[in-house]
Structure formats: C-alpha cells, structure tokens
Design a protein around this motif. Structure first.
Motif, PDB file in Angstrom:
ATOM      1  N   PHE A 256       0.843  -1.282  -0.250  1.00  6.65           N
ATOM      2  CA  PHE A 256       0.209   0.062  -0.084  1.00  6.65           C
ATOM      3  C   PHE A 256       0.820   1.461  -0.171  1.00  6.65           C
ATOM      4  O   PHE A 256       0.276   2.199  -0.880  1.00  6.65           O
ATOM      5  CB  PHE A 256      -0.628   0.064   1.179  1.00  6.65           C
ATOM      6  N   LYS A 257       1.605   1.399   1.142  1.00  4.13           N
ATOM      7  CA  LYS A 257       2.977   2.529   0.975  1.00  4.13           C
ATOM      8  C   LYS A 257       3.587   2.767  -0.458  1.00  4.13           C
ATOM      9  O   LYS A 257       3.595   3.734  -0.951  1.00  4.13           O
ATOM     10  CB  LYS A 257       4.112   2.603   2.438  1.00  4.13           C
ATOM     11  N   GLY A 258       4.025   1.563  -1.462  1.00  2.00           N
ATOM     12  CA  GLY A 258       4.254   1.728  -2.219  1.00  2.00           C
ATOM     13  C   GLY A 258       3.728   2.245  -3.537  1.00  2.00           C
ATOM     14  O   GLY A 258       4.402   3.202  -4.148  1.00  2.00           O
ATOM     15  N   TYR A 259       2.398   1.575  -3.483  1.00  2.00           N
ATOM     16  CA  TYR A 259       1.550   2.129  -4.296  1.00  2.00           C
ATOM     17  C   TYR A 259       1.513   3.728  -4.025  1.00  2.00           C
ATOM     18  O   TYR A 259       1.431   4.261  -5.114  1.00  2.00           O
ATOM     19  CB  TYR A 259       0.197   1.085  -4.438  1.00  2.00           C
ATOM     20  N   ALA A 260       1.015   4.192  -2.576  1.00  2.00           N
ATOM     21  CA  ALA A 260       1.025   5.236  -2.803  1.00  2.00           C
ATOM     22  C   ALA A 260       1.676   5.865  -3.283  1.00  2.00           C
ATOM     23  O   ALA A 260       1.130   7.915  -3.152  1.00  2.00           O
ATOM     24  CB  ALA A 260      -0.008   5.517  -1.061  1.00  2.00           C
ATOM     25  N   THR A 261       2.671   5.949  -3.311  1.00  2.00           N
ATOM     26  CA  THR A 261       3.421   7.351  -3.583  1.00  2.00           C
ATOM     27  C   THR A 261       3.159   7.823  -5.598  1.00  2.00           C
ATOM     28  O   THR A 261       4.114   8.652  -5.680  1.00  2.00           O
ATOM     29  CB  THR A 261       5.271   6.442  -4.134  1.00  2.00           C
TER      30      THR A 261
END
Length: 138
Positions: free
Chosen positions: A96-101
């Motif tokens: 999620f954190k990576g996608y949210a970048t």
C-alpha cells in the motif's frame, strides 16, 4: 490457533488504517464521494489519488483469499499459517505505501513479499484438504 485469529485482527486494523488513508487522499486531491476513481479530464491529481485508492482496493480484493487460506490452513498448521499471515499483513502495508507514492511499481519493493506469503497459505490449506480426504478414505 489464537495466533491465527490475532493475525486476522491485525489485518483488519491494517484495512481500517488504509481506508483512512483513502479518506485523507480524497480531501487532499479533492475527489469526493461517490466517485470511486478520478479521471485526468476532471482532476489533475487523478493518478496519485487513484494509486492510493488502488492500493486499498487491491487489498480488499485479496482479502477473501487471504482470510480463507489463513483460517483453513491454520486449522492444521496454526503457527506456520500465523507466521505467513503476519508476513502477508506486513507486506500488504508496504504494498500500500509503495502504491500510494503515485508510482505503482513501488508497490513491489517490500510489498511483493505478499505473493510468496499467500502461496504458502495456499499450500497450508491444500495440505489441510489433502489430510481431510485421506482421513475420510481410511
């Protein structure tokens, strides 16, 4: 089996947290309900918002498979299933954190560990199913 249940609870909290991140992105990028995904024509920040939304949506899409394999595989292999479930949950956080970048490829850095974790859970569940079939046959 208690560890398996705690892993389900941990994932529920992660999902709850991700939903708040989507809500914050809605405010930040001005994408209001009931709009599920922003379009470039209507919003210059469509891509970063959509990445946050997709990160959460993809986790929701995978949730039934995760819960089913964790709960069923955990009946025979509770410690292994709980460990794989915890790995999956942590990997989903990084996914999620990576996608949210706003750069979708970033979801695979540490988030890609969710794939071997779910495969391990599928194997645990298959092992449980095979054992049931063998017990019934005997």
């Amino acid at each position: 089996y208690g560890y398996v249940v705690l892993t389900v609870v941990a994932y529920a909290f992660l999902n709850f947290w991700m939903s708040f991140q989507v809500g914050a992105a809605r405010k930040k990028y001005k994408v209001f309900y009931p709009t599920m995904y922003a379009t470039e024509a209507e919003n210059k920040d469509a891509k970063p918002f959509n990445c946050v939304q997709r990160g959460h949506q993809n986790s929701i899409e995978m949730m039934p498979l995760f819960f089913a394999t964790l709960l069923l595989g955990g009946l025979q292999h509770p410690v292994v299933a709980a460990a794989l479930g915890l790995l999956y949950t942590v990997a989903r956080f990084f996914y999620f954190k990576g996608y949210a970048t706003g750069v979708p490829e970033n979801r695979y850095k540490l988030g890609g560990l969710n794939f071997p974790a779910i495969m391990g859970l599928i194997i645990c569940t298959a092992s449980f199913g095979i054992n049931l079939v063998i017990r019934e046959a005997v």
